[in-house]
Design an enzyme around this catalytic site. Structure first.
Site, PDB file in Angstrom:
ATOM      1  N   GLU A   1      10.541  16.140  14.244  1.00  0.00           N
ATOM      2  CA  GLU A   1      10.867  15.938  12.834  1.00  0.00           C
ATOM      3  C   GLU A   1       9.951  16.796  11.965  1.00  0.00           C
ATOM      4  O   GLU A   1       8.729  16.719  12.068  1.00  0.00           O
ATOM      5  CB  GLU A   1      10.727  14.471  12.445  1.00  0.00           C
ATOM      6  CG  GLU A   1      11.145  14.201  11.009  1.00  0.00           C
ATOM      7  CD  GLU A   1      10.948  12.757  10.596  1.00  0.00           C
ATOM      8  OE1 GLU A   1      11.786  12.238   9.850  1.00  0.00           O
ATOM      9  OE2 GLU A   1       9.940  12.155  11.011  1.00  0.00           O
TER      10      GLU A   1
ATOM     11  N   CYS B   1      13.786  10.593   6.149  1.00  0.00           N
ATOM     12  CA  CYS B   1      13.911  10.263   7.573  1.00  0.00           C
ATOM     13  C   CYS B   1      15.366  10.286   8.020  1.00  0.00           C
ATOM     14  O   CYS B   1      15.664  10.497   9.194  1.00  0.00           O
ATOM     15  CB  CYS B   1      13.283   8.906   7.858  1.00  0.00           C
ATOM     16  SG  CYS B   1      13.953   7.565   6.856  1.00  0.00           S
TER      17      CYS B   1
ATOM     18  N   GLU C   1      10.349   1.378  10.215  1.00  0.00           N
ATOM     19  CA  GLU C   1      11.467   2.279   9.914  1.00  0.00           C
ATOM     20  C   GLU C   1      10.878   3.679   9.954  1.00  0.00           C
ATOM     21  O   GLU C   1      10.163   4.099   9.046  1.00  0.00           O
ATOM     22  CB  GLU C   1      12.064   1.954   8.549  1.00  0.00           C
ATOM     23  CG  GLU C   1      13.474   2.502   8.365  1.00  0.00           C
ATOM     24  CD  GLU C   1      13.488   3.899   7.790  1.00  0.00           C
ATOM     25  OE1 GLU C   1      13.472   4.862   8.594  1.00  0.00           O
ATOM     26  OE2 GLU C   1      13.523   4.028   6.562  1.00  0.00           O
TER      27      GLU C   1
ATOM     28  N   LYS D   1       0.856  -1.180   0.000  1.00  0.00           N
ATOM     29  CA  LYS D   1       0.000   0.000   0.000  1.00  0.00           C
ATOM     30  C   LYS D   1       0.897   1.236   0.000  1.00  0.00           C
ATOM     31  O   LYS D   1       1.530   1.554   0.994  1.00  0.00           O
ATOM     32  CB  LYS D   1      -0.913  -0.024   1.228  1.00  0.00           C
ATOM     33  CG  LYS D   1      -2.067   0.987   1.148  1.00  0.00           C
ATOM     34  CD  LYS D   1      -1.658   2.286   1.802  1.00  0.00           C
ATOM     35  CE  LYS D   1      -2.788   3.315   1.736  1.00  0.00           C
ATOM     36  NZ  LYS D   1      -2.277   4.692   1.840  1.00  0.00           N
TER      37      LYS D   1
END
Length: 483
Positions: free
Chosen positions: A383, A282, A247, A172
């Site tokens: 972040e 990331c 992750e 997905k």
């Protein structure tokens, strides 16, 4: 482009209720077409197809799985320009960067094709007349949820390990960047047995949740934000005991000691922030921690280099950064720029929306550098996933630098610049990160484990451990004295 279809059970089809989502080009604002907004029933069909195909696929030989992945890699390579173009249009990144992404996808398909014979177990010494050994067996149906920043690279490379291990896959992609994954499904339909690979698209709240919560999906892997990773853990646990690897995000430090080559370190800080894909990574080294003796000179040079970066359309050969993937993400980036100023940090360059000339209709923001950032502030802790680089207040000694570097809930990557080997080793040892560079940034060495500690995730990828993670160990004990 025309409207697209999902791959379910070897057939291309729309959402069962006809629902679609618009695919928009963030660099121009143009509508590219539509993608299916899959229903829970569509996900059920995909999982059922994968479950049915697993009965045969699990008994395929390592050689057969290797050959299939190699063929799929060849097909992706043959369509590299087309797939890169889809990604550049769909997520706003520079075409040249998306072309490299396709090359990486091809590499990892071939890499895992070459590892299928490594799926062996062990023989354990036991009593006379007995034999004890372990074997690795696939889980069954794997649900793989991927983010928007590297659409084709993740779509192709992240199916490699589960397929090599004998699992079937339902993937997905992000609803913001699904076009290349859907095209991959079309290409795979001529290569992969029906049901072995399925591609469903749509929102996370609808198709994503249905995949995570499906009782027949015992193995899940997700790449994305820490908040979504926690939500997936909770949702999966409500249904059954699932194996989930994550992750997740990073607020990654780049530490510069006074003996470092400043020009090298400044260039690395720009490169390590991944401005070439808008800082939407990331692994971006978005916190810079600099010794007080070289801090001012470093900031001056860094601001000059970042200030010279030029946003542009995907095909602009002179552009250094592209468009932000969607309006919501753009507003998030701009809100953090405002927040940094409210927190007292000094904006050295950039941070404004770009509306010049041909960029007026796109979602462009000028790469930003902040200085004098409080290590405990939100700008330093959260972040952003955008082109905002924060230089912390200067440090006095290695102990303080380490304290600042480790003072977040995240721990994905880190980098340290020094010419002292002892400092490098000691610092690398104590950094709370899953992947550490010394006098280097950003490079993923093939065959090395990539992943994070703390809230940056569970599990490792891009190496043999990723392949093993898609298997379950079974132990067999035979008393052959009674045979």
């Amino acid at each position: 482009m025309n409207d697209t279809s999902m791959l379910i059970g070897g057939k291309l089809r729309p959402a069962s209720d006809g629902s679609v989502l618009d695919a928009l080009n963030p660099a121009t604002g143009n509508r590219l077409g539509t993608i299916p907004d899959a229903t829970a029933a569509d996900v059920d069909d995909a999982v059922a197809a994968a479950s049915s195909a697993f009965a045969t696929w699990r008994r395929s030989t390592p050689g057969e799985r290797s050959a299939l992945l190699t063929t799929l890699a060849d097909v992706v390579a043959q369509h590299a320009d087309e797939l890169a173009r889809l990604d550049a249009d769909d997520n706003g990144s520079l075409y040249r960067e998306m072309r490299r992404d396709v090359d990486m996808a091809v590499f990892y398909l071939r890499y895992y094709a070459g590892l299928t014979l490594q799926l062996h177990g062990d023989t354990v010494p036991s009593e006379p007349g007995t034999l004890t050994y372990s074997v690795r067996r696939p889980y069954g149906v794997v649900g793989r949820l991927i983010p928007f920043n590297h659409p084709l690279m993740f779509a192709a490379s992240k199916i490699a390990a589960p397929l090599a291990a004998g699992n079937t896959v339902v993937i997905k992609p992000s609803e913001h960047t699904s076009l290349s994954a859907l095209r991959l499904g079309e290409l795979a339909a001529d290569v992969v047995p029906p049901g072995v690979l399925n591609v469903v698209t749509g929102t996370g709240a609808r198709s994503g949740d249905a995949l995570v919560a499906h009782p027949d999906v015992r193995r899940l892997a997700f790449t994305g934000s820490a908040a979504t990773g926690r939500a997936i853990q909770r949702r999966a646990a409500e249904v059954s005991i699932k194996t989930v690897t994550l992750e997740l995000g990073g607020k990654n430090p780049l530490v510069v000691f006074p003996d470092a080559d400043l020009d090298v370190a400044v260039a690395a800080a720009v490169r390590g922030m991944n401005f070439t894909w808008q800082g939407q990574s990331c692994g971006s080294l978005s916190r810079v921690v600099v010794h007080r003796d070289v801090h001012d000179a470093f900031v001056e040079r860094l601001a000059a280099r970042v200030g010279a970066l030029r946003p542009g359309l995907p095909d602009d050969p002179d552009a250094d950064t592209g468009a932000i993937v969607n309006a919501g993400q753009l507003e998030k980036v701009l809100s953090y720029v405002r927040l940094g100023q409210d927190e007292g940090a000094r904006l050295c360059t950039g941070g404004d929306r770009v509306t010049d000339g041909g960029l007026a209709d796109g979602l462009f923001v000028r790469p930003a550098v902040f200085a004098d950032v409080d290590p405990g502030s939100r700008l330093a802790q959260e972040e952003i996933f955008g082109p905002v680089l924060a230089v912390m207040r200067p440090f006095a000694d290695a102990e303080e630098a380490l304290r600042i570097a480790n003072a977040t809930s995240l721990g994905l990557t880190a980098s340290v610049f020094t010419r002292d080997l002892g400092t490098a080793h000691r610092f690398a040892e104590d950094l709370e990160a899953g992947y550490v560079w010394v006098n280097e940034v950003g490079r993923h060495v093939p065959g090395t484990p990539f992943g994070g500690v703390k809230d940056s995730g569970i599990g490792r990828e891009e190496d043999l451990d990723e392949l093993f993670s898609y298997t379950q160990l079974k132990n067999v004990h035979i008393n052959y004295g009674h045979l």
